[in-house]
Design an enzyme around this catalytic site. Structure first.
Site, short mmCIF file in Angstrom:
data_model
loop_
_atom_site.label_atom_id
_atom_site.label_comp_id
_atom_site.label_asym_id
_atom_site.label_seq_id
_atom_site.Cartn_x
_atom_site.Cartn_y
_atom_site.Cartn_z
N ASN A 178 0.88 -1.17 0.00
CA ASN A 178 0.00 0.00 0.00
C ASN A 178 0.92 1.22 0.00
OD1 ASN A 178 -1.75 2.07 0.46
ND2 ASN A 178 -2.44 1.38 2.48
N GLU A 181 -5.14 -4.91 10.50
CA GLU A 181 -4.12 -3.88 10.68
C GLU A 181 -4.36 -3.14 11.99
OE1 GLU A 181 -2.34 -2.70 6.65
OE2 GLU A 181 -4.10 -1.45 6.93
#
Ligand code: 13P
Length: 247
Positions: A9, A164
């Site tokens: 990402n 996450e």
């Protein structure tokens, strides 16, 4: 066997030249073939990177859940599909916290992505406060429950989940492999209760949060960790390639 996914990402990083150089270096040096490697790039680079590699799938970090219209500054799923983008991130804590995306909006994005045949990495994760209070499993499964409300079993083949923990994102403080495994197992068990064991066993659950070349091996050795969603370390080709090779 579950699909192993290692996705970068890139967030709001890299100039155009840096993005192309990073992508090319990963593409050139990547030799691992049994990992689904992805790069979630800033939207302005998607068209130039889309379809450039058979080895690295390019995805979008964000989109607006409507096919077209008066949404200044936004990008639709239809537009993403029109440039060959087939996968998106949804529910990242930075979208939730900095851009006010709540559970309801995230649910709308999940439905929109599925309608438009976009594969999803659905992010979830608790704050330190929630973890310290011992509510992390309830919180994370609550996020998933809301995001996947009404999502049929059939659609789960298009969805991977990324755990996450917010306290581990960009902080250098990663979850221990035990903390990661405990949460991944809790998510898997929640999937069993919602969709049954066949779907739960085939859904990839990725870890994200200060995963790097030094700790990926230990994290990926956990039975319920099926890969990673990598922020900072995905901006360095060598580090990212080491992470990919860490199974
Ligand atoms: P870091 O790897 O920089 O902690 O970021 C994780 C993340 O947010 C990936 O989506």
């Amino acid at each position: 066997m579950r699909k192993r996914i290692v996705a970068g990402n890139w967030k709001m990083n890299l100039t155009a030249e840096e993005a192309v150089n990073l992508f090319n270096e990963i593409e050139e040096k990547l030799t691992v073939t049994d990992v689904d490697v992805r790069a979630y790039a800033p939207s302005i680079y998607l068209q130039s990177l889309s379809g450039k590699s058979k080895k690295v799938t390019v995805g979008a970090q964000n989109f607006y859940p409507s096919s077209k219209g008066a949404f200044t500054g936004e990008i639709s799923p239809t537009q993403l599909r029109s440039i060959g983008i087939n996968t998106v991130l949804i529910g990242h804590s930075e979208r939730r916290d900095l851009f006010g995306e709540n559970n309801e909006f995230i649910h709308t994005k999940v439905k929109s992505a599925l309608e438009n045949e976009l594969d999803i990495i659905l992010c979830c994760g608790e704050s330190l406060e929630t973890r310290d209070a011992g509510n992390e499993v309830e919180f994370v499964t609550g996020q998933l429950s809301s995001a996947l409300n009404g999502v049929e079993s059939e659609s789960m083949k298009n969805i991977a989940i990324a755990y996450e923990p917010i306290w581990a994102i960009g902080t250098g403080r990663t979850a221990t492999s035990q903390q990661a495994e405990d949460m991944h197992l809790a998510i898997r068990n929640w999937l069993v209760s919602k969709y049954g064991s066949a779907i739960a066993e085939s859904t990839s659950i990725l870890y994200g949060g200060s995963c790097n070349a030094g700790n990926a091996k230990e994290l990926f050795a956990c039975p319920n960790v099926d890969g990673g969603l990598i922020g900072g370390a995905s901006l360095d080709a060598e580090a990212f390639l080491t992470i990919i090779s860490s199974y």
